[in-house]
Structure formats: C-alpha cells, structure tokens
Design an enzyme around this catalytic site. Sequence first.
Site, PDB file in Angstrom:
ATOM      1  N   ASP A  29     -26.786  -4.794  58.494  1.00 32.79           N
ATOM      2  CA  ASP A  29     -25.880  -4.092  57.408  1.00 32.79           C
ATOM      3  C   ASP A  29     -25.574  -2.597  57.991  1.00 32.79           C
ATOM      4  O   ASP A  29     -26.320  -2.449  58.545  1.00 32.79           O
ATOM      5  CB  ASP A  29     -26.179  -4.217  56.196  1.00 32.79           C
ATOM      6  CG  ASP A  29     -25.134  -3.916  54.991  1.00 32.79           C
ATOM      7  OD1 ASP A  29     -24.094  -4.181  55.264  1.00 32.79           O
ATOM      8  OD2 ASP A  29     -25.562  -3.573  53.956  1.00 32.79           O
ATOM      9  N   ASN A  50     -18.790 -13.047  51.852  1.00 35.41           N
ATOM     10  CA  ASN A  50     -17.926 -12.287  53.011  1.00 35.41           C
ATOM     11  C   ASN A  50     -16.574 -12.645  53.046  1.00 35.41           C
ATOM     12  O   ASN A  50     -15.684 -12.015  53.444  1.00 35.41           O
ATOM     13  CB  ASN A  50     -18.310 -12.078  54.114  1.00 35.41           C
ATOM     14  CG  ASN A  50     -19.881 -11.139  54.203  1.00 35.41           C
ATOM     15  OD1 ASN A  50     -20.516 -11.265  55.053  1.00 35.41           O
ATOM     16  ND2 ASN A  50     -19.817 -10.170  53.335  1.00 35.41           N
TER      17      ASN A  50
HETATM   18  C1  IPE Z   1     -24.994  -9.030  53.897  1.00 32.84           C
HETATM   19  O1  IPE Z   1     -24.282  -7.788  53.863  1.00 32.84           O
HETATM   20  C2  IPE Z   1     -24.294 -10.124  54.652  1.00 32.84           C
HETATM   21  C3  IPE Z   1     -24.398  -9.877  55.970  1.00 32.84           C
HETATM   22  C4  IPE Z   1     -25.211  -8.816  56.804  1.00 32.84           C
HETATM   23  C5  IPE Z   1     -23.745 -10.897  56.850  1.00 32.84           C
HETATM   24  P1  IPE Z   1     -22.869  -7.332  52.804  1.00 32.84           P
HETATM   25  O2  IPE Z   1     -22.647  -6.127  53.326  1.00 32.84           O
HETATM   26  O3  IPE Z   1     -22.040  -8.319  52.623  1.00 32.84           O
HETATM   27  O4  IPE Z   1     -23.844  -7.447  51.441  1.00 32.84           O
HETATM   28  P2  IPE Z   1     -23.710  -6.481  50.194  1.00 32.84           P
HETATM   29  O5  IPE Z   1     -22.283  -6.961  49.961  1.00 32.84           O
HETATM   30  O6  IPE Z   1     -23.656  -5.160  50.412  1.00 32.84           O
HETATM   31  O7  IPE Z   1     -24.708  -7.088  49.143  1.00 32.84           O
HETATM   32  C1  IPE Z   2     -22.429  -5.957  58.242  1.00 29.85           C
HETATM   33  O1  IPE Z   2     -21.678  -4.690  57.993  1.00 29.85           O
HETATM   34  C2  IPE Z   2     -21.668  -6.956  58.890  1.00 29.85           C
HETATM   35  C3  IPE Z   2     -21.175  -7.958  57.915  1.00 29.85           C
HETATM   36  C4  IPE Z   2     -21.366  -7.953  56.479  1.00 29.85           C
HETATM   37  C5  IPE Z   2     -20.082  -8.910  58.502  1.00 29.85           C
HETATM   38  P1  IPE Z   2     -20.905  -4.479  56.817  1.00 29.85           P
HETATM   39  O2  IPE Z   2     -19.415  -4.792  57.271  1.00 29.85           O
HETATM   40  O3  IPE Z   2     -21.030  -4.880  55.635  1.00 29.85           O
HETATM   41  O4  IPE Z   2     -20.830  -2.937  56.819  1.00 29.85           O
HETATM   42  P2  IPE Z   2     -20.907  -2.036  55.420  1.00 29.85           P
HETATM   43  O5  IPE Z   2     -22.202  -2.367  54.728  1.00 29.85           O
HETATM   44  O6  IPE Z   2     -19.651  -2.027  54.911  1.00 29.85           O
HETATM   45  O7  IPE Z   2     -21.180  -0.653  55.908  1.00 29.85           O
HETATM   46 MG    MG Z   3     -22.369  -4.328  54.023  1.00 24.38          MG
END
Ligand code: IPE
Ligand code: IPE
Ligand code: MG
Length: 248
Positions: free
Chosen positions: A21, A69
């Site tokens: 993340d 997502n």
């Molecule tokens: C969790 O990250 C999913 C992945 C790392 C693929 P998100 O960024 O989607 O999770 P939330 O929304 O902060 O809980």
């Molecule tokens: C994790 O990084 C990757 C995916 C969930 C695909 P994020 O895209 O969630 O990045 P933040 O959490 O918004 O910084």
């Molecule tokens: Mg994230």
Amino acid sequence: MSIVDELDIQKLPTHIAIIMDGNGRWAKKQGKLRVFGHKNGVKAVREAVESAADLGIKYLTLYAFSTENWNRPKHEINALMKLFVSTINKETETLLKNNIRLSAIGNLSSLPTKAYKELKETMERTANNTRMQLNLALSYSSRWELTEAMKSIAEKVQKHELEPDSIDEGLLSRHLNTADMPDPELLIRTSGEYRISNFLLWQIAYAELYFTDKLWPDFEKEDLYRAIYAYQNRERRFGKTSEQINTG
Ligand code: IPE
Ligand code: IPE
Ligand code: MG
C-alpha cells in the site's frame, strides 16, 4: 551491516503475505500522478520477490488489486491493468530463470481478457518451478473468496456429495483459492495503515502482523528482513501459556 545476518534461517516463515500500500501517496508527495507511484511500485515487487526467494521463503502472496479497487477512477484501473500485463510479460523469463512459480488468487475471470491471458500463460509456463511460489492476489477479496467457497460447498451438499457433518475447518480451507498453500505466518502492510482491507481473513487467523510506515515504492530488501526479524522475535503462543511454549 545488514539485519539479514541476524535472521535465524531455521525459523523462516514458510509463507509471507504483503499488502502493498501507498503507491498513490508516494507519487503525490513528489507532485506526480498516482500512476507514477504504481510504476515505481513494480521495483519494490522485484526487490521483495528476489529477497524472499534468496532467503528460502516458499510462498509469497502479494495483494495487487482488490475487489474494492474496481471502484477507483477508470483511468487508474486501466493503467494498473496495463501495468500488470507489461510487468508479467517482462518478468516471465526472470521467473523461469529463478525457478519461481507464478500463481494467482481472486476473481480472475473479471480481469480484462489481455491481463487474464498473459497471467494464465505465465502461470502455465512456470507451473513446474519449485523454488518459490509467487502468488498474486488480483481482483481478490476475502469475503468474495469465502462466499464462493460456501456456494461450492452448498452445491456439493445439495447433490449429496457431501454430508453437512463432514464440513470442518480443513474442508473449508480446501475450498479457498489458497487451497494448495499453507496459511501465511507473517502478514506485512506498508504505508502506515492499520487494517486488513479484506485480505486473507480466514488464512491470517494466527499470522503475525507487521506494519511499517514505509510507502510501498520505498520498500527495500532490508525492510523485508526487518519484518522477518520482528516475526522471529515474537512469541507465538496459539492460545497456550508462555510457560507451555518454553518448556514444550
Ligand atoms: C489494499 O489497499 C489493496 C491492495 C493493496 C491491492 P487499498 O489502498 O485499496 O486499501 P484501503 O482502501 O486503504 O483500505
Ligand atoms: C497500493 O497503493 C496499490 C493498489 C491498491 C493497487 P494505493 O494505490 O492504494 O496508494 P495509496 O494508498 O492511495 O497511497
Ligand atoms: Mg491504498
């Protein structure tokens, strides 16, 4: 000196799962678009895969795209899917050379055709590799997985292939996408968020949780070693007392 020298090679987790993340925040911090963060996240994936395989970790599960997502802006989803295709394509030879098997969990049929085809092809080509299983969670959520498992069990009961009395924890585990893997002993989440976000809820029942503030694109080998070091210094009691663990 690296903390890798402090690790007990006899006490490595067999299966490590990572919630990768923080890509978006990493990009935003430098005034760039979120997609730039995802692109740089690929480097961290490479580091994690390489260091886990070198250490002798048998299973590495990476949360790459959740069911939730799909609710992101369309252009971000498209960019991510494109990135999956190009990365899998680019890395297939490296996986083959390093004896790493690629597998995936999640609702794979919901992926765009191109991504699904590329993934399937690499999974088939690496199917006989034995050093480590790299398991990508793509269009994955734990509640989806559990719901599918329940459906499949219910159908078997309805067809009298299964008695309700024979449903136990083992049977449920065998109906999950992770049926061919042991449960992760260590779950890592980057970016300073303290939540599970619908990842492996059943499988992490007794996993050790490790959180780091590092944003995913900044995650390096040393960070993986640090997480394993922390894991090795926990006392895993599984409901017993500390005395039982230390005399047993
Ligand atoms: C969790 O990250 C999913 C992945 C790392 C693929 P998100 O960024 O989607 O999770 P939330 O929304 O902060 O809980
Ligand atoms: C994790 O990084 C990757 C995916 C969930 C695909 P994020 O895209 O969630 O990045 P933040 O959490 O918004 O910084
Ligand atoms: Mg994230």
